[in-house]
Design a protein around this motif. Sequence first.
Motif, PDB file in Angstrom:
ATOM      1  N   ALA A  18      -8.716  22.930 -42.868  1.00 26.81           N
ATOM      2  CA  ALA A  18      -8.859  22.719 -41.534  1.00 26.81           C
ATOM      3  C   ALA A  18      -7.847  22.009 -40.971  1.00 26.81           C
ATOM      4  O   ALA A  18      -7.695  21.614 -39.903  1.00 26.81           O
ATOM      5  CB  ALA A  18     -10.020  21.931 -41.583  1.00 26.81           C
ATOM      6  N   THR A  19      -6.898  21.433 -41.888  1.00 26.21           N
ATOM      7  CA  THR A  19      -5.802  20.577 -41.382  1.00 26.21           C
ATOM      8  C   THR A  19      -4.393  20.745 -42.349  1.00 26.21           C
ATOM      9  O   THR A  19      -4.795  21.009 -43.205  1.00 26.21           O
ATOM     10  CB  THR A  19      -6.302  18.987 -41.437  1.00 26.21           C
ATOM     11  OG1 THR A  19      -5.158  18.229 -40.954  1.00 26.21           O
ATOM     12  CG2 THR A  19      -6.736  18.574 -43.055  1.00 26.21           C
ATOM     13  N   GLN A  20      -3.572  20.667 -41.590  1.00 28.62           N
ATOM     14  CA  GLN A  20      -2.042  20.447 -42.355  1.00 28.62           C
ATOM     15  C   GLN A  20      -1.791  19.287 -42.993  1.00 28.62           C
ATOM     16  O   GLN A  20      -1.046  19.152 -43.545  1.00 28.62           O
ATOM     17  CB  GLN A  20      -1.128  21.107 -41.440  1.00 28.62           C
ATOM     18  CG  GLN A  20      -1.310  22.509 -40.930  1.00 28.62           C
ATOM     19  CD  GLN A  20      -1.622  23.636 -41.900  1.00 28.62           C
ATOM     20  OE1 GLN A  20      -0.738  23.438 -43.197  1.00 28.62           O
ATOM     21  NE2 GLN A  20      -2.541  24.545 -41.945  1.00 28.62           N
ATOM     22  N   GLY A  21      -2.602  18.321 -42.462  1.00 30.34           N
ATOM     23  CA  GLY A  21      -2.188  17.024 -42.716  1.00 30.34           C
ATOM     24  C   GLY A  21      -2.834  16.744 -44.334  1.00 30.34           C
ATOM     25  O   GLY A  21      -3.626  17.569 -44.906  1.00 30.34           O
ATOM     26  N   SER A  22      -2.436  15.547 -45.098  1.00 34.78           N
ATOM     27  CA  SER A  22      -3.164  15.180 -46.336  1.00 34.78           C
ATOM     28  C   SER A  22      -4.727  14.825 -46.281  1.00 34.78           C
ATOM     29  O   SER A  22      -5.226  14.350 -45.068  1.00 34.78           O
ATOM     30  CB  SER A  22      -2.287  14.185 -47.108  1.00 34.78           C
ATOM     31  OG  SER A  22      -1.694  13.177 -45.978  1.00 34.78           O
ATOM     32  N   VAL A  23      -5.399  14.986 -47.188  1.00 32.20           N
ATOM     33  CA  VAL A  23      -6.781  14.616 -47.370  1.00 32.20           C
ATOM     34  C   VAL A  23      -6.773  13.645 -48.665  1.00 32.20           C
ATOM     35  O   VAL A  23      -6.146  13.663 -49.502  1.00 32.20           O
ATOM     36  CB  VAL A  23      -7.535  15.850 -47.801  1.00 32.20           C
ATOM     37  CG1 VAL A  23      -8.977  15.390 -47.891  1.00 32.20           C
ATOM     38  CG2 VAL A  23      -7.466  16.805 -46.686  1.00 32.20           C
ATOM     39  N   ILE A  24      -7.486  12.310 -48.065  1.00 35.08           N
ATOM     40  CA  ILE A  24      -7.771  11.514 -49.381  1.00 35.08           C
ATOM     41  C   ILE A  24      -9.175  11.564 -49.460  1.00 35.08           C
ATOM     42  O   ILE A  24      -9.896  11.272 -48.637  1.00 35.08           O
ATOM     43  CB  ILE A  24      -7.351  10.158 -48.405  1.00 35.08           C
ATOM     44  CG1 ILE A  24      -5.701  10.088 -48.383  1.00 35.08           C
ATOM     45  CG2 ILE A  24      -7.696   8.719 -49.544  1.00 35.08           C
ATOM     46  CD1 ILE A  24      -5.274   8.672 -47.733  1.00 35.08           C
ATOM     47  N   ASN A  25      -9.560  11.533 -50.698  1.00 31.18           N
ATOM     48  CA  ASN A  25     -10.780  11.318 -51.089  1.00 31.18           C
ATOM     49  C   ASN A  25     -11.233   9.764 -51.527  1.00 31.18           C
ATOM     50  O   ASN A  25     -10.799   9.288 -52.480  1.00 31.18           O
ATOM     51  CB  ASN A  25     -11.009  12.119 -52.613  1.00 31.18           C
ATOM     52  CG  ASN A  25     -12.472  12.145 -52.910  1.00 31.18           C
ATOM     53  OD1 ASN A  25     -13.367  11.497 -52.466  1.00 31.18           O
ATOM     54  ND2 ASN A  25     -12.803  13.239 -53.532  1.00 31.18           N
ATOM     55  N   ALA A  26     -12.042   9.267 -50.665  1.00 31.44           N
ATOM     56  CA  ALA A  26     -12.477   7.789 -50.773  1.00 31.44           C
ATOM     57  C   ALA A  26     -13.597   7.454 -51.841  1.00 31.44           C
ATOM     58  O   ALA A  26     -13.559   6.388 -52.032  1.00 31.44           O
ATOM     59  CB  ALA A  26     -12.884   7.490 -49.230  1.00 31.44           C
ATOM     60  N   HIS A  27     -13.798   8.775 -52.597  1.00 30.83           N
ATOM     61  CA  HIS A  27     -14.909   8.329 -53.402  1.00 30.83           C
ATOM     62  C   HIS A  27     -14.311   7.258 -54.794  1.00 30.83           C
ATOM     63  O   HIS A  27     -13.212   7.462 -55.182  1.00 30.83           O
ATOM     64  CB  HIS A  27     -15.156   9.554 -54.452  1.00 30.83           C
ATOM     65  CG  HIS A  27     -16.304   9.550 -55.323  1.00 30.83           C
ATOM     66  ND1 HIS A  27     -17.503   9.087 -55.207  1.00 30.83           N
ATOM     67  CD2 HIS A  27     -16.229   9.418 -56.848  1.00 30.83           C
ATOM     68  CE1 HIS A  27     -18.371   9.018 -56.040  1.00 30.83           C
ATOM     69  NE2 HIS A  27     -17.505   9.209 -57.295  1.00 30.83           N
ATOM     70  N   GLY A  28     -15.098   6.180 -54.843  1.00 37.96           N
ATOM     71  CA  GLY A  28     -14.458   5.240 -55.759  1.00 37.96           C
ATOM     72  C   GLY A  28     -13.581   4.013 -55.128  1.00 37.96           C
ATOM     73  O   GLY A  28     -13.125   3.139 -56.411  1.00 37.96           O
ATOM     74  N   LEU A  29     -13.107   4.168 -53.966  1.00 36.84           N
ATOM     75  CA  LEU A  29     -11.977   3.447 -53.565  1.00 36.84           C
ATOM     76  C   LEU A  29     -12.605   2.489 -52.457  1.00 36.84           C
ATOM     77  O   LEU A  29     -13.559   2.657 -51.707  1.00 36.84           O
ATOM     78  CB  LEU A  29     -11.059   4.236 -52.705  1.00 36.84           C
ATOM     79  CG  LEU A  29     -10.178   5.390 -53.753  1.00 36.84           C
ATOM     80  CD1 LEU A  29      -9.164   5.983 -52.911  1.00 36.84           C
ATOM     81  CD2 LEU A  29      -9.422   4.500 -55.045  1.00 36.84           C
ATOM     82  N   SER A  30     -11.979   1.201 -52.385  1.00 32.63           N
ATOM     83  CA  SER A  30     -12.364   0.214 -51.499  1.00 32.63           C
ATOM     84  C   SER A  30     -11.502   0.505 -50.230  1.00 32.63           C
ATOM     85  O   SER A  30     -10.551   1.324 -50.262  1.00 32.63           O
ATOM     86  CB  SER A  30     -11.925  -1.228 -51.909  1.00 32.63           C
ATOM     87  OG  SER A  30     -10.465  -1.284 -51.869  1.00 32.63           O
TER      88      SER A  30
END
Length: 81
Positions: free
Chosen positions: A55-67
């Motif tokens: 859906a995007t050409q940008g990066s994806v960050i998975n927030a699971h477990g992160l502050s």
Amino acid sequence: MPRIGIEQSLTDVQEALQSKGYDVKQLQQEQDANDCDCCVITGQDQNVMGVQNVATQGSVINAHGLSAEEICQKVDERFQH
């Protein structure tokens, strides 16, 4: 400043990114990611059906477990030159 798309439930992350000057947009539908340079997802429903649509050409960050601060650091790293 880069546009960051985030899932609706990540309001603390949205506020943290906005305080750093990022243009933050909530992702309501898949096509909302089209004009984002980076997206932050919760990871809870990531690829549940085994289907991957880009859906995007940008990066994806998975927030699971992160502050929120850790997520901000990851976004900053993506856009440092």
